[in-house]
Design a protein around this motif. Structure first.
Motif, mmCIF file in Angstrom:
data_model
loop_
_atom_site.group_PDB
_atom_site.id
_atom_site.type_symbol
_atom_site.label_atom_id
_atom_site.label_comp_id
_atom_site.label_asym_id
_atom_site.label_seq_id
_atom_site.Cartn_x
_atom_site.Cartn_y
_atom_site.Cartn_z
ATOM 1 N N THR A 38 -82.405 -27.532 -51.172
ATOM 2 C CA THR A 38 -82.256 -26.190 -51.747
ATOM 3 C C THR A 38 -83.344 -25.281 -51.186
ATOM 4 N N VAL A 39 -82.921 -24.164 -50.635
ATOM 5 C CA VAL A 39 -83.848 -23.177 -50.060
ATOM 6 C C VAL A 39 -83.695 -21.887 -50.858
ATOM 7 N N THR A 40 -84.780 -21.405 -51.434
ATOM 8 C CA THR A 40 -84.743 -20.175 -52.223
ATOM 9 C C THR A 40 -85.393 -19.043 -51.437
ATOM 10 N N LEU A 41 -84.620 -17.983 -51.221
ATOM 11 C CA LEU A 41 -85.099 -16.807 -50.490
ATOM 12 C C LEU A 41 -85.224 -15.640 -51.455
ATOM 13 N N THR A 42 -86.133 -14.745 -51.163
ATOM 14 C CA THR A 42 -86.288 -13.522 -51.965
ATOM 15 C C THR A 42 -86.243 -12.321 -51.035
ATOM 16 N N GLN A 101 -92.238 -21.121 -41.831
ATOM 17 C CA GLN A 101 -93.127 -22.172 -42.331
ATOM 18 C C GLN A 101 -94.262 -21.585 -43.174
ATOM 19 N N ASN A 102 -94.646 -20.337 -42.876
ATOM 20 C CA ASN A 102 -95.698 -19.675 -43.658
ATOM 21 C C ASN A 102 -95.150 -19.049 -44.943
ATOM 22 N N GLY A 103 -93.824 -18.986 -45.076
ATOM 23 C CA GLY A 103 -93.223 -18.499 -46.310
ATOM 24 C C GLY A 103 -92.852 -17.044 -46.351
ATOM 25 N N ARG A 104 -93.005 -16.321 -45.251
ATOM 26 C CA ARG A 104 -92.603 -14.901 -45.215
ATOM 27 C C ARG A 104 -92.047 -14.597 -43.832
#
Length: 362
Positions: A38-42, A101-104
């Motif tokens: 599961t990958v959660t994007l915002t 990988q850094n989250g943004r």
């Protein structure tokens, strides 16, 4: 080297997204959504378009260990406008990217979209693929199974950036404001900011730490506005272009103005002349008055319709031969058709002292 065919899935409908408040990558009929991946994007709640290829960011939720999901190979996302289902663009995000990988993840809007882009958009998932190594290690089918991709926030409000300017002067009749409002136009090359007509502009005075709106005006077709506010005290002011469906709000820098001087304002009148020639001879002479007053914050142009008397010297002294009204720039003109010596006189009023120009002869 590993070869694979592109895995194609269908787009999750906007209506479903609105019900679920999230979007999950669809899969072929015989495939399964792998909840273990599961990958959660915002998506950003707001995007302000201020340049071609405007940058925006999609955040990737990390694990408690501070890592982005490594079960994903790639995901393709899109922005679909709610009112007409027009797609602004789509972007492929590879898990191998450093920013993933850094989250943004950094993305950018199309440089020259083929339609006016302002509106409310839904972020959708068009395609998503599992990592081959993760699928092999976790009993998933790399070729047909799909990860579960969820948007924590799927609604994006996209508008153009605005730019407001303000000129503030103290005149004898109050504080005079003028300026313009422009907004970014992605279909335009140069300049990229164009006049924004019909923009509401709040003229605000600072009271303590709060900005209080004293007057609201509307820009004309050239994006310009002007207003006069009767305020005699020293104060700090700004103009704020209010947000509208096409653009975001923008506030100018603050400007502090001195208080109105006590008593009547002193004035001055400049005079210039320009001749009209016929066959080498002067046939008319146009005299122009430039009227200004100092109400406490330096000399500024007289208000529109300030009375100016035109006088000509006679054997008995100065005689008023005409009366003119100043323009918005504090100027008034008179064209003489006979030779003589002329000057301008501004009469005394309840707000200002009398002022007289130098004389000019023809």
């Amino acid at each position: 080297m590993t070869f694979r065919f592109t895995k194609i899935t269908t787009t999750v409908g906007v209506a479903i997204a609105l019900v679920l408040s999230s979007l999950v990558a669809a899969a072929p009929a015989n495939a399964a959504i792998v909840n273990a991946c599961t990958v959660t994007l915002t998506a950003p709640k707001k995007i302000s378009a201020a340049s071609h290829e405007q940058i925006f960011y999609v955040d990737v939720a990390k694990s408690s260990a501070g890592q982005a999901p490594d079960c994903l190979e790639s995901v393709t996302v899109a922005l679909i406008r709610k009112k007409d289902n027009r797609q602004l663009g789509s972007w492929r995000i590879d898990a191998s990217r450093v920013d993933y990988q850094n989250g943004r993840v950094q993305l950018d809007l199309p440089a020259y979209p083929d339609f006016a882009i302002a509106g409310s958009y839904t972020a959708t998932v068009q395609d998503a693929a599992l990592s081959y190594s993760w699928a092999s290690a976790n009993g998933a089918d790399y070729w047909s199974d799909s990860p579960r991709v969820v948007f924590a926030n799927a609604t994006v409000d996209l508008r153009h950036a605005a730019d407001a300017t303000m000129r503030l002067t103290r005149r004898i009749d109050g504080l005079a404001f003028s300026g313009t409002v422009t907004r970014f136009d992605p279909s335009c090359c140069s300049p990229s900011f164009v006049a924004q007509s019909g923009s509401r502009v709040a003229l605000q005075k600072k009271t303590g730490s709060t900005w209080v709106t004293k007057k609201t005006v509307t820009t004309n077709r050239k994006g310009a506005y002007s207003a006069v506010i009767r305020d005699d005290a020293k104060g700090t002011w700004r103009a704020q272009a209010l947000a509208a469906p096409t653009h975001w709000s923008d506030a100018t820098g603050a400007k502090t103005i001195a208080k109105k001087s006590t008593g009547k304002a002193g004035g001055k009148v400049g005079i210039s002349s320009e001749a009209t020639y016929s066959r080498g001879s002067v046939v008319t002479m146009t005299y122009t008055a430039s009227v200004s007053f100092n109400a406490g914050a330096g000399f500024t142009a007289a208000p529109k319709d300030t009375t100016v008397k035109v006088q000509k010297r006679t054997a008995k002294g100065w005689k008023t031969i005409a009366t003119r009204k100043t323009s918005t720039t504090g100027k008034a003109a008179y064209t003489a058709t006979s030779k003589g010596t002329y000057r301008f006189v501004v009469p005394e009023t309840k707000l200002s002292k009398a002022a007289t120009s130098a004389s000019r002869s023809w």
